[in-house]
Design a protein around this motif. Structure first.
Motif, PDB file in Angstrom:
ATOM      1  N   GLU A  35     -14.523   2.215  -9.764  1.00 54.21           N
ATOM      2  CA  GLU A  35     -14.635   1.396  -8.541  1.00 54.21           C
ATOM      3  C   GLU A  35     -13.283   1.301  -7.827  1.00 54.21           C
ATOM      4  O   GLU A  35     -13.216   1.333  -6.596  1.00 54.21           O
ATOM      5  CB  GLU A  35     -15.120  -0.017  -8.889  1.00 54.21           C
ATOM      6  CG  GLU A  35     -16.518  -0.089  -9.489  1.00 54.21           C
ATOM      7  CD  GLU A  35     -16.534   0.198 -10.986  1.00 54.21           C
ATOM      8  OE1 GLU A  35     -15.446   0.340 -11.588  1.00 54.21           O
ATOM      9  OE2 GLU A  35     -17.647   0.296 -11.554  1.00 54.21           O
ATOM     10  N   THR A  36     -12.220   1.170  -8.613  1.00 56.77           N
ATOM     11  CA  THR A  36     -10.887   1.053  -8.020  1.00 56.77           C
ATOM     12  C   THR A  36     -10.468   2.378  -7.385  1.00 56.77           C
ATOM     13  O   THR A  36      -9.922   2.402  -6.277  1.00 56.77           O
ATOM     14  CB  THR A  36      -9.864   0.619  -9.104  1.00 56.77           C
ATOM     15  OG1 THR A  36     -10.393  -0.512  -9.802  1.00 56.77           O
ATOM     16  CG2 THR A  36      -8.545   0.250  -8.489  1.00 56.77           C
ATOM     17  N   LEU A  45     -12.207   2.828  -4.108  1.00 54.15           N
ATOM     18  CA  LEU A  45     -11.599   2.054  -3.015  1.00 54.15           C
ATOM     19  C   LEU A  45     -10.307   2.722  -2.534  1.00 54.15           C
ATOM     20  O   LEU A  45     -10.019   2.736  -1.325  1.00 54.15           O
ATOM     21  CB  LEU A  45     -11.333   0.612  -3.469  1.00 54.15           C
ATOM     22  CG  LEU A  45     -10.774  -0.338  -2.402  1.00 54.15           C
ATOM     23  CD1 LEU A  45     -11.619  -0.338  -1.128  1.00 54.15           C
ATOM     24  CD2 LEU A  45     -10.667  -1.762  -2.954  1.00 54.15           C
ATOM     25  N   MET A  46      -9.553   3.296  -3.466  1.00 55.59           N
ATOM     26  CA  MET A  46      -8.352   4.052  -3.047  1.00 55.59           C
ATOM     27  C   MET A  46      -8.746   5.192  -2.107  1.00 55.59           C
ATOM     28  O   MET A  46      -8.091   5.430  -1.089  1.00 55.59           O
ATOM     29  CB  MET A  46      -7.632   4.650  -4.265  1.00 55.59           C
ATOM     30  CG  MET A  46      -6.990   3.635  -5.185  1.00 55.59           C
ATOM     31  SD  MET A  46      -6.135   4.492  -6.550  1.00 55.59           S
ATOM     32  CE  MET A  46      -6.065   3.188  -7.761  1.00 55.59           C
ATOM     33  N   VAL A  80      -2.050  12.651  -5.986  1.00 54.85           N
ATOM     34  CA  VAL A  80      -2.382  11.236  -6.274  1.00 54.85           C
ATOM     35  C   VAL A  80      -3.858  11.019  -6.617  1.00 54.85           C
ATOM     36  O   VAL A  80      -4.180  10.479  -7.663  1.00 54.85           O
ATOM     37  CB  VAL A  80      -1.978  10.283  -5.119  1.00 54.85           C
ATOM     38  CG1 VAL A  80      -2.158   8.835  -5.558  1.00 54.85           C
ATOM     39  CG2 VAL A  80      -0.564  10.544  -4.648  1.00 54.85           C
ATOM     40  N   LEU A  81      -4.753  11.404  -5.714  1.00 48.26           N
ATOM     41  CA  LEU A  81      -6.184  11.173  -5.934  1.00 48.26           C
ATOM     42  C   LEU A  81      -6.890  12.503  -6.209  1.00 48.26           C
ATOM     43  O   LEU A  81      -6.465  13.549  -5.703  1.00 48.26           O
ATOM     44  CB  LEU A  81      -6.802  10.507  -4.696  1.00 48.26           C
ATOM     45  CG  LEU A  81      -6.251   9.113  -4.378  1.00 48.26           C
ATOM     46  CD1 LEU A  81      -6.743   8.634  -3.010  1.00 48.26           C
ATOM     47  CD2 LEU A  81      -6.663   8.117  -5.460  1.00 48.26           C
ATOM     48  N   SER A 122     -11.368   5.372  -0.214  1.00 48.67           N
ATOM     49  CA  SER A 122     -11.778   4.817   1.093  1.00 48.67           C
ATOM     50  C   SER A 122     -10.567   4.463   1.935  1.00 48.67           C
ATOM     51  O   SER A 122     -10.554   4.672   3.153  1.00 48.67           O
ATOM     52  CB  SER A 122     -12.638   3.567   0.885  1.00 48.67           C
ATOM     53  OG  SER A 122     -13.789   3.881   0.140  1.00 48.67           O
ATOM     54  N   ILE A 123      -9.551   3.911   1.292  1.00 48.44           N
ATOM     55  CA  ILE A 123      -8.341   3.527   2.034  1.00 48.44           C
ATOM     56  C   ILE A 123      -7.587   4.770   2.513  1.00 48.44           C
ATOM     57  O   ILE A 123      -7.086   4.823   3.638  1.00 48.44           O
ATOM     58  CB  ILE A 123      -7.474   2.588   1.172  1.00 48.44           C
ATOM     59  CG1 ILE A 123      -8.136   1.207   1.168  1.00 48.44           C
ATOM     60  CG2 ILE A 123      -6.045   2.511   1.690  1.00 48.44           C
ATOM     61  CD1 ILE A 123      -7.516   0.179   0.281  1.00 48.44           C
ATOM     62  N   LYS A 124      -7.542   5.778   1.667  1.00 49.02           N
ATOM     63  CA  LYS A 124      -6.926   7.045   2.074  1.00 49.02           C
ATOM     64  C   LYS A 124      -7.645   7.596   3.325  1.00 49.02           C
ATOM     65  O   LYS A 124      -6.998   8.017   4.293  1.00 49.02           O
ATOM     66  CB  LYS A 124      -7.011   8.046   0.917  1.00 49.02           C
ATOM     67  CG  LYS A 124      -6.723   9.499   1.266  1.00 49.02           C
ATOM     68  CD  LYS A 124      -5.263   9.788   1.536  1.00 49.02           C
ATOM     69  CE  LYS A 124      -5.021  11.287   1.779  1.00 49.02           C
ATOM     70  NZ  LYS A 124      -3.654  11.576   2.185  1.00 49.02           N
ATOM     71  N   LEU A 149       0.827  -1.211   0.000  1.00 47.65           N
ATOM     72  CA  LEU A 149       0.000   0.000   0.000  1.00 47.65           C
ATOM     73  C   LEU A 149       0.859   1.257   0.000  1.00 47.65           C
ATOM     74  O   LEU A 149       0.479   2.279  -0.573  1.00 47.65           O
ATOM     75  CB  LEU A 149      -0.886   0.038   1.247  1.00 47.65           C
ATOM     76  CG  LEU A 149      -2.251  -0.623   1.189  1.00 47.65           C
ATOM     77  CD1 LEU A 149      -2.967  -0.414   2.516  1.00 47.65           C
ATOM     78  CD2 LEU A 149      -3.089  -0.066   0.042  1.00 47.65           C
ATOM     79  N   LEU A 165      -9.352   5.948   5.487  1.00 47.32           N
ATOM     80  CA  LEU A 165      -9.137   5.057   6.634  1.00 47.32           C
ATOM     81  C   LEU A 165      -7.790   5.332   7.293  1.00 47.32           C
ATOM     82  O   LEU A 165      -7.682   5.405   8.520  1.00 47.32           O
ATOM     83  CB  LEU A 165      -9.199   3.599   6.146  1.00 47.32           C
ATOM     84  CG  LEU A 165      -8.915   2.509   7.174  1.00 47.32           C
ATOM     85  CD1 LEU A 165     -10.069   2.404   8.176  1.00 47.32           C
ATOM     86  CD2 LEU A 165      -8.708   1.155   6.493  1.00 47.32           C
TER      87      LEU A 165
END
Lengths: 508, 508
Positions: free
Chosen positions: A478-479, A482-483, A501-502, A485-487, A307, A489
């Motif tokens: 979708e990917t 999820l990125m 990045v995002l 959501s992980i960011k 990650l 988190l």
């Protein structure tokens, strides 16, 4: 130049390759010099080849439409440095500095601004000299290597241990002070400099090697170690780094891992996802994740280190790494081959991979337009450069170069070169000065074309600030979701390398 | 047996290695046969070596205390299969089946139980024949390969497309029906069978190759493709899979990737984290993540595919993979070497890595106790087997074998063998029948010892049900906590492969 072990085998391969491609070569005969030299050989083609690669390039550049070559020095060194630097040390390239106004992003209003109390705290935990407020040092740290992006940070912190990094981030998170992790600051997409007034955390003082195991070849070191220094250390042990790139004299291993750097030995030693065995990282809230394994195999739960590789400091700061290093090779061989067209380059690549196997370390290529910008001419004529770092299926790589050339006509020079062995094209477009009309012709066309051919809009440079909003060209909604959501988190306050990045719109 | 390309080089290496180790070899002279055979050679040592590896093994087994050998057939094939199967096809090993009561886990009360409406729905989307309720088929699917773990699922689903997998999971998630993803069901840690009544989703019917690019060597296929079939397909194209293991005739590539399988070619081609270029996975809520890139380099955001590699189906079901395959080698060479002690094995490994470089494909070893359990004796005497799959620093590997031998005395046979080149020991302890007193002597000692030496309690087999609660021996509390958070993020209802990988207490 290709690098392989000297042997009768490679000599035979060279001869055979030359013959098989000979029909496509025009105007000269092949010549192979010193095929058995223990110090390595340069295979030169052409009656009047000089003894060095540089002179060979000069001699060949007028004769052949394309050149398939293996470069010992990274092409970044040859092209980018030469484009950027004049003999007197000044820059002649037209740089366009994107300040905060040019990014079309507003500063996140939830972030705090620095107070004297913050400075006091940092001095307390790091010591006075590691809390930098000097304008000259800050100016350098605020500006990227290409001088394209410039932030306005008022504070540079230089931690000397993981514990200090943890204390910094824990404090910044509680205070909602945004942070930019910085290594050698050699990135090309604006990822390593502030956009606004983020606190810069540079781990360059954490530059100790921790251990090296000669049986396994596993090196453990701190994130601030400069890549070239690690290479020198390993050379004395009979090993090499599996990674090499033009910026090696400045870039740091932590930055290499954070950006998942590719570079020059990728064909042979593969991605860092395969060679990095472990790492230690500090999360936004100061939590230290000890994933510093030194094992080749470890299937105990989710392999979270991946990650942090390629997430460009947006999920945490890498503080230590463990890396598998290959043995030093007894000899290095270099070859420079001229091909008539791109199809011949592909044929040669296939032949080289099939016959040389893993002995093939790199397969680089330059087109003749890149040759025409060799060092001297570049220094004289260089203007603005639009740089794109694309991954494409090998058979598609040169199509984008030719389409772009047709599209731009006489308004720009379009150069194609890169790591052909990895399917990685560096598309460079040169104009006398920055021109919004040209830019509008290039973007989003270049991204759309790449996406249509299932390529990547960033092969090895990352997204940074430059391409954060373009991620959808290479990743599905979708990917990306999820990125995001992980960011959220890992960094709920969003303090880690914000705006990069995002797409910022998805995070706010 | 070691696999390398036939050349004068490897011949010279062999001769030199033999000489340098000769002082440590006892009782026979070296003999190298057919060193230039184009079909590969077996290097045999000893005056009376027979023509095959098997006979060499038999001849040598009484003479040498240890054997450092390179096996063409995976040692799993040689040892495990032979231990398990009698000539009449029945099993003689004492199997211990852990039902739900033995796992000390209660069925998660939040999970639903199947209703006729559920069956009706699944038949509607999959067709009658892909919804299996037949008791015999279910019995097989409920039981692991070692017959150590047995679930009580009443339903096996066989989707034929990603869309069907998505519909299944979306439905199960909404109904809170727990799911076990299953491939070839060849795992050794109880990860691929239900613990209670989870619905089994087997992707074996999704077994199409989608594309293969001969220039790049990139294969794209569905998750249910059997590893050996992929190998056969590639052989016709002049390529090989970068992965090989004893279960290749049954295991599926989706399962290989989900468990991050290691196996026999790891030394040469490295981890799947380096060779898997992309994958498609379906999340618990039915979301399809298209990460099926076919590029060697792609730095566009977080590389989420790695989350699904080695997470043993607990974060989603892998439905397609893209993998980089190496060219088929023109020849394969095998060598069997006898060493006097473990130190000599290490010396040989270092020499082989240094001199052969990437040409070295595998470096396997067996100790003489493993030799004593060769096929015939194993068939006659095999009883219960306690199996441990450990990663350790190479210099530590044999210490745990010897310490365990001292600890258990005459009550058990302790065998050490494995992939020495990867630092991966398969510690096998054999007793006439399962014995709780012996088990208490082994565990948690083996895990504590491994943890103390910074090893991994699961090198390549995964955690599954067997070691879910032991993860803390190899991973820090902070890292495990982040795994738990990610599990909850991706699978909030916890339906994906429950009770496995992570401690259940942390998830509930």
């Amino acid at each position: 130049m290709e690098i392989w072990r000297i042997s009768l085998f490679s000599h035979h391969f060279m001869k055979r390759s030359c013959r098989s491609l000979f029909g496509r070569l025009s105007g000269f005969e092949s010549e192979i010099s010193n095929p058995r030299s223990s110090l390595g050989s340069i295979y030169k083609f052409g009656n009047s080849c000089g003894p060095s690669t540089k002179s060979s390039l000069e001699l060949h550049q007028k004769k052949y439409t394309q050149l398939c070559c293996f470069l010992l020095r990274d092409h970044h060194n040859i092209l980018q440095s030469s484009l950027a630097m004049r003999p007197d040390g000044t820059y002649r390239i037209h740089y366009r500095s994107f300040g905060s106004e040019a990014t079309k992003i507003q500063r996140n209003p939830s972030f705090s601004t620095l107070t004297p109390d913050d400075i006091f705290y940092f001095k307390e935990i790091l010591g006075e000299k590691n809390v930098i407020q000097d304008p000259d040092t800050l100016s350098t740290a605020n500006t990227d290597w290409m001088r394209k992006y410039r932030g306005s940070s008022q504070l540079l912190l230089q931690p000397r241990s993981t514990e200090q990094v943890s204390l910094i981030l824990k404090y910044c998170n509680s205070r909602r002070l945004a942070v930019v992790p910085q290594g050698g600051n050699t990135g090309l997409v604006g990822g390593s400099v502030p956009v606004f007034d983020e606190v810069i955390v540079n781990v360059g003082s954490m530059n100790n090697t921790i251990s090296f195991d000669k049986v396994s070849g596993i090196l453990v070191c701190e994130a601030g170690c400069i890549l070239e220094n690690l290479g020198s250390f390993l050379a004395n042990q009979g090993f090499i780094m599996p990674l090499d790139l033009g910026a090696k004299g400045s870039c740091q291993i932590g930055g290499n891992v954070s950006t998942n750097a590719g570079g020059l030995r990728f064909v042979r030693y593969g991605s860092l996802h395969g060679t990095i065995l472990g790492l230690e990282a500090v999360l936004a809230n100061g939590t230290v994740l000890d994933m510093l394994g030194t094992l080749r195999k470890d299937n105990t739960g989710y392999d979270l280190k991946h990650l942090f590789m390629g997430s460009e400091g947006s999920l945490g700061i890498i503080t230590k790494v463990s890396i598998l290093t290959p043995p030093k090779l007894p000899s290095v061989n270099l070859a420079l081959l001229a091909c008539e067209d791109y199809f011949s380059c592909q044929e040669l690549l296939q032949e080289a991979k099939r016959t040389l196997g893993e002995v093939l370390s790199a397969f680089e290529f330059l087109d003749n337009h890149s040759m025409d910008m060799g060092i001297t001419e570049a220094l004289a004529k260089a203007g603005a450069v639009y740089k794109y770092d694309l991954s494409l299926p090998v058979e598609q790589i040169y199509n984008i170069v030719e389409e772009m050339r047709l599209r731009l006509g006489q308004s720009a020079k379009v150069l194609g070169y890169g790591h052909l062995g990895d399917g990685n094209l560096h598309l460079n477009i040169s104009t006398p000065e920055y021109n919004d009309a040209v830019l509008a012709q290039i973007e989003p066309f270049v991204y759309e074309w790449t996406s249509k051919h299932r390529g990547s809009i960033s092969a090895e440079h990352g997204l940074g600030l430059m391409k954060a909003n373009e991620i959808h060209y290479s990743k599905s909604p979708e990917t990306v979701q999820l990125m995001v959501s992980i960011k959220k988190l890992l960094d709920p306050n969003g303090i880690m390398n914000p705006y990069k990045v995002l797409p910022y719109s998805l995070l706010s």
